[in-house]
Design an enzyme around this catalytic site. Structure first.
Site, short mmCIF file in Angstrom:
data_model
loop_
_atom_site.label_atom_id
_atom_site.label_comp_id
_atom_site.label_asym_id
_atom_site.label_seq_id
_atom_site.Cartn_x
_atom_site.Cartn_y
_atom_site.Cartn_z
N CYS A 1 45.06 52.63 34.60
CA CYS A 1 46.10 53.45 33.97
C CYS A 1 47.26 52.59 33.44
O CYS A 1 47.29 51.38 33.68
CB CYS A 1 46.64 54.40 35.04
SG CYS A 1 47.29 53.48 36.44
N CYS B 1 48.74 51.39 42.29
CA CYS B 1 48.45 50.53 41.13
C CYS B 1 49.07 49.15 41.37
O CYS B 1 48.48 48.12 41.03
CB CYS B 1 48.98 51.13 39.84
SG CYS B 1 48.57 52.88 39.64
N CYS C 1 41.02 54.13 43.74
CA CYS C 1 40.99 55.10 42.64
C CYS C 1 39.82 54.86 41.69
O CYS C 1 39.56 55.66 40.80
CB CYS C 1 42.30 55.02 41.85
SG CYS C 1 42.53 53.40 41.08
N ASP D 1 39.59 52.19 39.69
CA ASP D 1 39.98 51.28 38.61
C ASP D 1 39.86 49.83 39.08
O ASP D 1 40.01 49.54 40.26
CB ASP D 1 41.42 51.56 38.17
CG ASP D 1 41.55 52.93 37.53
OD1 ASP D 1 40.55 53.40 36.94
OD2 ASP D 1 42.63 53.53 37.62
#
Ligand code: FES
Length: 152
Positions: free
Chosen positions: A75, A119, A50, A52
């Site tokens: 996030c 995540c 993503c 990140d």
């Protein structure tokens, strides 16, 4: 006027967090073990698909994880996942910490929506890389003189 804005912000926040468990909300808003660690025994930085990034630092004594800290530019669920994975790592032996998988992070958080499951994977992957860094450092102590520690 201010109270109307506050109410609107509160409603918006409720809506944003509605699909997350209480544990995710708690760890995202009050992350445990956040921040860098000077002179860490293991360190890794991983960027997920993503885009990140997560960083994890480890303090290891007698082959047991005594402390683990993290940082991410990701996030809310990535903050919750970094917080949880560092909690799960503490007190574990090296083989034990290497067995921590993203499903363990998901389970400890009470699950994540499909779109946020990666995540937890980012957090578990970063932890594994930090342990590998520790192990490499153990095998090559001569690198101590120049290996960059506690930054990234
Ligand atoms: Fe990238 Fe959560 S969206 S880590």
């Amino acid at each position: 006027m201010a109270s109307e804005m506050d109410q609107l912000a509160e409603e918006l926040e409720k809506e944003v967090w509605a699909s997350y468990t209480e544990a995710v909300r708690d760890h995202a808003k009050n992350p445990r073990n956040a921040g860098s660690m000077p002179n860490a025994d293991g360190f890794a930085v991983v960027t997920g698909p993503c885009g990140d990034t997560m960083k994890i630092w480890l303090r290891v004594k007698e082959k047991v994880i005594r402390q683990a800290t993290f940082w991410t530019d990701g996030c809310g669920p990535s903050i919750a996942s970094g917080s949880m994975v560092t909690e799960l790592a503490k007190g574990k032996s090296i083989p034990g910490v290497m067995r921590i998988a993203h499903k363990d992070v998901l389970e400890a958080l009470g699950g994540l929506p499909e779109e946020s499951r990666h995540c937890a994977l980012l957090a578990a992957d970063t932890l594994k890389e930090a342990v590998k860094d520790y192990l490499a450092y153990q095998n090559e102590p001569w690198k101590q003189a120049y290996r960059k520690r506690g930054t990234g």
